[in-house]
Design a protein around this motif. Structure first.
Motif, mmCIF file in Angstrom:
data_model
loop_
_atom_site.group_PDB
_atom_site.id
_atom_site.type_symbol
_atom_site.label_atom_id
_atom_site.label_comp_id
_atom_site.label_asym_id
_atom_site.label_seq_id
_atom_site.Cartn_x
_atom_site.Cartn_y
_atom_site.Cartn_z
ATOM 1 N N ALA A 46 0.705 -1.070 -0.027
ATOM 2 C CA ALA A 46 -0.104 0.135 -0.033
ATOM 3 C C ALA A 46 0.936 1.221 0.144
ATOM 4 C CB ALA A 46 -1.061 0.084 1.187
ATOM 5 N N LEU A 47 1.982 1.294 0.781
ATOM 6 C CA LEU A 47 2.870 2.341 0.997
ATOM 7 C C LEU A 47 3.398 2.633 -0.548
ATOM 8 C CD1 LEU A 47 4.344 4.267 2.775
ATOM 9 C CD2 LEU A 47 6.228 2.898 3.074
ATOM 10 N N LEU A 48 3.954 1.537 -1.370
ATOM 11 C CA LEU A 48 4.739 1.543 -2.327
ATOM 12 C C LEU A 48 3.697 1.986 -3.659
ATOM 13 C CD1 LEU A 48 7.317 -1.006 -2.201
ATOM 14 C CD2 LEU A 48 7.412 1.180 -1.712
ATOM 15 N N ALA A 49 2.545 1.565 -3.444
ATOM 16 C CA ALA A 49 1.422 1.873 -4.543
ATOM 17 C C ALA A 49 1.347 3.466 -4.445
ATOM 18 C CB ALA A 49 0.109 1.048 -4.385
ATOM 19 N N ALA A 50 1.232 4.136 -3.333
ATOM 20 C CA ALA A 50 1.037 5.494 -3.180
ATOM 21 C C ALA A 50 2.338 6.166 -4.088
ATOM 22 C CB ALA A 50 0.872 5.971 -1.881
ATOM 23 N N GLN A 51 3.448 5.650 -3.751
ATOM 24 C CA GLN A 51 4.705 6.225 -4.161
ATOM 25 C C GLN A 51 5.935 5.479 -4.015
ATOM 26 O OE1 GLN A 51 5.118 10.141 -2.181
ATOM 27 N NE2 GLN A 51 6.548 9.536 -0.908
ATOM 28 N N PRO A 52 6.816 5.313 -5.068
ATOM 29 C CA PRO A 52 8.211 4.617 -4.957
ATOM 30 C C PRO A 52 8.917 5.228 -3.398
ATOM 31 C CG PRO A 52 7.880 5.371 -7.066
ATOM 32 C CD PRO A 52 6.713 6.090 -6.333
ATOM 33 N N THR A 53 9.318 4.495 -2.561
ATOM 34 C CA THR A 53 9.999 4.991 -1.532
ATOM 35 C C THR A 53 11.313 4.106 -1.204
ATOM 36 O OG1 THR A 53 7.830 5.002 -0.770
ATOM 37 C CG2 THR A 53 9.351 4.840 0.866
#
Length: 145
Positions: A46-53
């Motif tokens: 979910a975190l990575l779907a929002a933005q590459p991190t």
């Protein structure tokens, strides 16, 4: 005279927040399992779907060791849900990013979480706005982000 930390109303609110958190985590784990993911894998996705991190920031967000994140990202990458790439600003830093399939899976997972949506739908717009604003204030979020 009771202090604000131990007055009955504060204790009841703390208990209710705990119940909400527990129910949310239970449903989140069940939704993750339907996609053959652990709760931690689902949270990273979910975190990575929002933005590459960057990997280190993922660990900070999850409040865990970077080595734990490496294992989670390894498993997500093996399933084609995540990919690693060098950070354009610093090629020594690895960024994890959701693939197209990973973003679609994260979207389906989020859509499967009905626990909070159903009770919130019973509140008016004004009540939901008030609840949101109070939660933001409790968390020290000032800009609405």
């Amino acid at each position: 005279m009771s202090s604000r930390r131990t007055d009955p109303l504060t204790l009841e609110v703390v208990d209710l927040i705990g119940t909400v958190v527990t129910r949310y985590h239970e449903e989140y784990e069940q939704a993750a399992a339907q996609h053959s993911l652990t709760g931690a894998q689902a949270r990273v996705l979910a975190l990575l779907a929002a933005q590459p991190t960057p990997m280190r920031r993922i660990a900070q967000s999850l409040r865990c060791e970077p080595s734990n994140v490496t294992g989670i990202v390894d498993r997500l990458e093996a399933r084609g849900l995540v990919e690693r790439r060098p950070d354009p600003a610093d090629r020594r830093v690895k960024i994890a990013a959701a693939t197209e399939e990973g973003r679609a899976t994260a979207h389906r997972l989020r859509d499967a979480l009905d626990f909070a949506r159903e009770p919130l739908a019973g509140l008016s717009d004004a009540e939901r706005t008030s609840l949101r604003d109070l939660l933001r204030r409790m968390l020290g979020v000032t800009d609405g982000a």
